[in-house]
Design a protein around this motif. Sequence first.
Motif, PDB file in Angstrom:
ATOM      1  N   VAL A  74       0.850  -1.207   0.000  1.00  0.00           N
ATOM      2  CA  VAL A  74       0.000   0.000   0.000  1.00  0.00           C
ATOM      3  C   VAL A  74       0.881   1.251   0.000  1.00  0.00           C
ATOM      4  O   VAL A  74       0.645   2.190  -0.768  1.00  0.00           O
ATOM      5  CB  VAL A  74      -0.975  -0.012   1.194  1.00  0.00           C
ATOM      6  CG1 VAL A  74      -1.634   1.347   1.391  1.00  0.00           C
ATOM      7  CG2 VAL A  74      -2.029  -1.102   1.012  1.00  0.00           C
ATOM      8  N   THR A  92       1.000   3.829  -3.102  1.00  0.00           N
ATOM      9  CA  THR A  92       0.599   5.205  -2.816  1.00  0.00           C
ATOM     10  C   THR A  92       1.683   6.176  -3.269  1.00  0.00           C
ATOM     11  O   THR A  92       1.391   7.182  -3.920  1.00  0.00           O
ATOM     12  CB  THR A  92       0.301   5.376  -1.307  1.00  0.00           C
ATOM     13  OG1 THR A  92      -0.758   4.474  -0.951  1.00  0.00           O
ATOM     14  CG2 THR A  92      -0.107   6.785  -0.980  1.00  0.00           C
ATOM     15  N   THR A 127      -3.573   2.590  -9.023  1.00  0.00           N
ATOM     16  CA  THR A 127      -4.794   2.845  -8.263  1.00  0.00           C
ATOM     17  C   THR A 127      -5.671   1.599  -8.221  1.00  0.00           C
ATOM     18  O   THR A 127      -6.234   1.255  -7.175  1.00  0.00           O
ATOM     19  CB  THR A 127      -5.566   4.043  -8.852  1.00  0.00           C
ATOM     20  OG1 THR A 127      -4.714   5.198  -8.793  1.00  0.00           O
ATOM     21  CG2 THR A 127      -6.849   4.315  -8.095  1.00  0.00           C
ATOM     22  N   LEU A 155      -4.040  -0.806  -5.844  1.00  0.00           N
ATOM     23  CA  LEU A 155      -4.204  -0.306  -4.484  1.00  0.00           C
ATOM     24  C   LEU A 155      -5.611  -0.597  -3.964  1.00  0.00           C
ATOM     25  O   LEU A 155      -5.774  -1.064  -2.834  1.00  0.00           O
ATOM     26  CB  LEU A 155      -3.903   1.189  -4.436  1.00  0.00           C
ATOM     27  CG  LEU A 155      -4.011   1.865  -3.075  1.00  0.00           C
ATOM     28  CD1 LEU A 155      -3.057   1.228  -2.074  1.00  0.00           C
ATOM     29  CD2 LEU A 155      -3.725   3.355  -3.216  1.00  0.00           C
ATOM     30  N   ARG A 156      -6.618  -0.358  -4.780  1.00  0.00           N
ATOM     31  CA  ARG A 156      -7.996  -0.645  -4.365  1.00  0.00           C
ATOM     32  C   ARG A 156      -8.192  -2.129  -4.078  1.00  0.00           C
ATOM     33  O   ARG A 156      -8.886  -2.498  -3.130  1.00  0.00           O
ATOM     34  CB  ARG A 156      -8.980  -0.170  -5.431  1.00  0.00           C
ATOM     35  CG  ARG A 156      -9.116   1.333  -5.470  1.00  0.00           C
ATOM     36  CD  ARG A 156     -10.208   1.764  -6.421  1.00  0.00           C
ATOM     37  NE  ARG A 156     -10.234   3.211  -6.501  1.00  0.00           N
ATOM     38  CZ  ARG A 156     -10.410   3.901  -7.610  1.00  0.00           C
ATOM     39  NH1 ARG A 156     -10.590   3.272  -8.764  1.00  0.00           N
ATOM     40  NH2 ARG A 156     -10.429   5.213  -7.594  1.00  0.00           N
ATOM     41  N   GLU A 183      -6.610  -2.826  -0.737  1.00  0.00           N
ATOM     42  CA  GLU A 183      -7.423  -2.271   0.343  1.00  0.00           C
ATOM     43  C   GLU A 183      -8.656  -3.134   0.583  1.00  0.00           C
ATOM     44  O   GLU A 183      -9.035  -3.378   1.726  1.00  0.00           O
ATOM     45  CB  GLU A 183      -7.807  -0.829   0.034  1.00  0.00           C
ATOM     46  CG  GLU A 183      -6.613   0.120   0.141  1.00  0.00           C
ATOM     47  CD  GLU A 183      -6.886   1.516  -0.387  1.00  0.00           C
ATOM     48  OE1 GLU A 183      -7.849   1.698  -1.177  1.00  0.00           O
ATOM     49  OE2 GLU A 183      -6.140   2.434  -0.008  1.00  0.00           O
ATOM     50  N   LYS A 184      -9.282  -3.629  -0.490  1.00  0.00           N
ATOM     51  CA  LYS A 184     -10.450  -4.501  -0.353  1.00  0.00           C
ATOM     52  C   LYS A 184     -10.028  -5.811   0.299  1.00  0.00           C
ATOM     53  O   LYS A 184     -10.709  -6.313   1.196  1.00  0.00           O
ATOM     54  CB  LYS A 184     -11.088  -4.763  -1.711  1.00  0.00           C
ATOM     55  CG  LYS A 184     -12.351  -5.616  -1.621  1.00  0.00           C
ATOM     56  CD  LYS A 184     -12.939  -5.906  -2.975  1.00  0.00           C
ATOM     57  CE  LYS A 184     -14.197  -6.699  -2.952  1.00  0.00           C
ATOM     58  NZ  LYS A 184     -14.332  -7.739  -1.951  1.00  0.00           N
ATOM     59  N   SER A 232      -7.468  -6.377   2.292  1.00  0.00           N
ATOM     60  CA  SER A 232      -7.153  -6.196   3.714  1.00  0.00           C
ATOM     61  C   SER A 232      -8.424  -5.920   4.523  1.00  0.00           C
ATOM     62  O   SER A 232      -8.527  -6.348   5.664  1.00  0.00           O
ATOM     63  CB  SER A 232      -6.122  -5.091   3.927  1.00  0.00           C
ATOM     64  OG  SER A 232      -6.558  -3.868   3.407  1.00  0.00           O
ATOM     65  N   ALA A 233      -9.411  -5.265   3.925  1.00  0.00           N
ATOM     66  CA  ALA A 233     -10.700  -5.048   4.607  1.00  0.00           C
ATOM     67  C   ALA A 233     -11.448  -6.368   4.786  1.00  0.00           C
ATOM     68  O   ALA A 233     -12.062  -6.611   5.828  1.00  0.00           O
ATOM     69  CB  ALA A 233     -11.563  -4.053   3.825  1.00  0.00           C
TER      70      ALA A 233
END
Length: 109
Positions: free
Chosen positions: A71, A75, A94, A97-98, A101-102, A104-105
């Motif tokens: 990340v 970034t 990007t 990265l998304r 992020e998804k 890790s969420a």
Amino acid sequence: MDTKKLEAMLAGGEDNALLRFTLGNVLFQQKKYAEAEPHLARAVELDPNYSAAWKIYGRTLGAAGKIPAAVAALTQGIEIASERGDVQAAKEMTVFLRRLEKLSADYAD
């Protein structure tokens, strides 16, 4: 591409961002993420404005399961690519990265 020739160039004293990027990218394509990582880290160290190196470096870190580091790299890569007008690289980073992020969420739930 064979990594032996690239490694021989490196062992022979040649060390630059393009060589490190190429070697890291070949290793990434071979799914040798642990081997690719230090070469890509060195590529962005040698040329901090190398958008393509940031992209593959971030992807390598993500593939190796190093999500926070991935990340951070993506970034930084997006920022650099945007500053340089490298719109395509910024878009690709990007997207990666998304995904991270998804991912890790999803694990946080």
